[in-house]
Design a protein around this motif. Structure first.
Motif, PDB file in Angstrom:
ATOM      1  N   SER A  38      -2.838   7.376   8.485  1.00  0.00           N
ATOM      2  CA  SER A  38      -2.648   6.337   7.475  1.00  0.00           C
ATOM      3  C   SER A  38      -2.781   4.951   8.093  1.00  0.00           C
ATOM      4  O   SER A  38      -3.353   4.037   7.470  1.00  0.00           O
ATOM      5  N   SER A  46       3.372  -1.897   4.133  1.00  0.00           N
ATOM      6  CA  SER A  46       3.238  -0.474   3.815  1.00  0.00           C
ATOM      7  C   SER A  46       4.276   0.349   4.566  1.00  0.00           C
ATOM      8  O   SER A  46       4.576   0.074   5.736  1.00  0.00           O
ATOM      9  N   ALA A 102      -8.007  -3.928   6.955  1.00  0.00           N
ATOM     10  CA  ALA A 102      -6.948  -4.934   6.788  1.00  0.00           C
ATOM     11  C   ALA A 102      -7.475  -6.349   6.911  1.00  0.00           C
ATOM     12  O   ALA A 102      -7.131  -7.225   6.102  1.00  0.00           O
ATOM     13  N   ILE A 135      -5.422   2.058   6.988  1.00  0.00           N
ATOM     14  CA  ILE A 135      -4.963   0.717   6.617  1.00  0.00           C
ATOM     15  C   ILE A 135      -5.621  -0.344   7.486  1.00  0.00           C
ATOM     16  O   ILE A 135      -6.086  -1.379   7.004  1.00  0.00           O
ATOM     17  N   TRP A 189      -5.196   3.250  -1.112  1.00  0.00           N
ATOM     18  CA  TRP A 189      -5.164   2.070  -0.260  1.00  0.00           C
ATOM     19  C   TRP A 189      -5.792   0.856  -0.958  1.00  0.00           C
ATOM     20  O   TRP A 189      -5.400   0.484  -2.027  1.00  0.00           O
ATOM     21  N   TYR A 190      -6.848   0.280  -0.373  1.00  0.00           N
ATOM     22  CA  TYR A 190      -7.377  -0.998  -0.877  1.00  0.00           C
ATOM     23  C   TYR A 190      -8.272  -0.864  -2.108  1.00  0.00           C
ATOM     24  O   TYR A 190      -8.550  -1.866  -2.764  1.00  0.00           O
ATOM     25  N   LEU A 230       0.840  -1.193   0.000  1.00  0.00           N
ATOM     26  CA  LEU A 230       0.000   0.000   0.000  1.00  0.00           C
ATOM     27  C   LEU A 230       0.881   1.251   0.000  1.00  0.00           C
ATOM     28  O   LEU A 230       1.670   1.460   0.915  1.00  0.00           O
TER      29      LEU A 230
END
Length: 279
Positions: free
Chosen positions: A219, A184, A227, A223, A168-169, A115
């Motif tokens: 951040s 990351s 996750a 994340i 991100w995702y 990421l």
């Protein structure tokens, strides 16, 4: 002028400009300007330097004296034994980040998500060290992904590394969701700490990759919020942190329900990595 006095003059110039290790940087830039391997520079120092090479070297020294990073002048930086292309669009790969690599390689994995991949140094190093592993690197910067793409091509990893634009995702392809490993090195410098960074970092590296413009932890919150959904059972999340963030990020990992949470130090003994596992 011969190489030795030219190098001495350049070292003195960098020292006067406040460069932390002027001799090291002068040697790197001279080797680059003369197009010789750094370990062979001593052999050519007694020789005359061609005027064109001398002028190129002096221009590099002028730029370094203005605190431009060496990697931006040479266009590359070594990381985990490999040479990576570097531009002002990406963070300079740092030796401290190799701690994250070592932790990731300590257990097997078949797929990895990086990421905020930047230059791609983390993702591509992991793939280079583990034959057959596939991975995705996401980033919000198209310019950063262009650099990562060049590094991917230079390592011949086009068939195993996907580079995807997004936050991100959201850029993770369905075909590789979930993954065995998420890594990351996110922006973790707090806004109030930015003024204290070295000029090479503060003025020349991408601000979006350095700070979240807040407390330095947002951040990690982003994340960790998703996750568990993107990790396979038993999968690991590994992030790099600032030296004073170990306790805070450890708490965020536990609050997110990850198990076996640990803070791991780098070779200088400073907190550098936090790891947790999906139950």
């Amino acid at each position: 002028m011969r190489g030795a006095p030219l190098l001495a003059k350049a070292t003195a110039r960098l020292s006067a400009a406040g460069i932390p290790d002027p001799g090291r940087d002068a040697r790197k830039l001279m080797a680059f300007a003369l197009d010789v391997a750094p370990h062979r520079l001593t052999l050519v120092l007694p020789e005359e330097v061609a005027p064109g090479h001398a002028a190129a070297f002096e221009r590099l020294i002028d730029a370094r004296a203005e605190r431009r990073p060496v990697s931006h002048l040479t266009g590359s930086r070594q990381f985990y034994g490999r040479e990576f292309i570097v531009t002002p669009a990406v963070l300079d790969p740092r030796p401290e980040t190799e701690t994250l690599i070592e932790v990731a390689l300590s257990e097997p994995f078949g797929s990895v998500l990086d990421l905020g991949t930047g230059s791609g140094c983390i993702l591509l190093t992991l793939l280079g060290e583990r034959e057959g592993v596939v991975g995705v690197g996401t980033d919000v910067s198209a310019d950063a992904l262009e650099v990562a793409g060049r590094n991917r091509a230079s390592m011949g990893l086009e068939d195993r590394a996907i580079l995807s634009l997004g936050s991100w995702y959201e850029a993770l392809p369905d075909a590789l969701d979930p993954v065995d490993l998420i890594v990351s090195n996110p922006p973790y410098i707090a806004l109030g700490e930015m003024a204290f960074l070295a000029p090479e970092v503060r003025a020349h590296e991408p601000r979006v990759a350095l700070t979240d413009e807040g407390d330095g932890l947002s951040s990690y919150r982003a994340i960790l919020s998703s996750a568990a959904r993107h990790l396979a059972p038993g999968g690991r999340l590994i992030v790099e942190i600032g030296a004073r963030q170990g306790g805070a990020v450890h708490g965020l990992f536990e609050a997110a329900g990850l198990s076996g949470v640990r803070v791991i130090g780098d070779l200088d003994g400073r907190d550098r990595v936090v790891i947790g596992t999906r139950r």
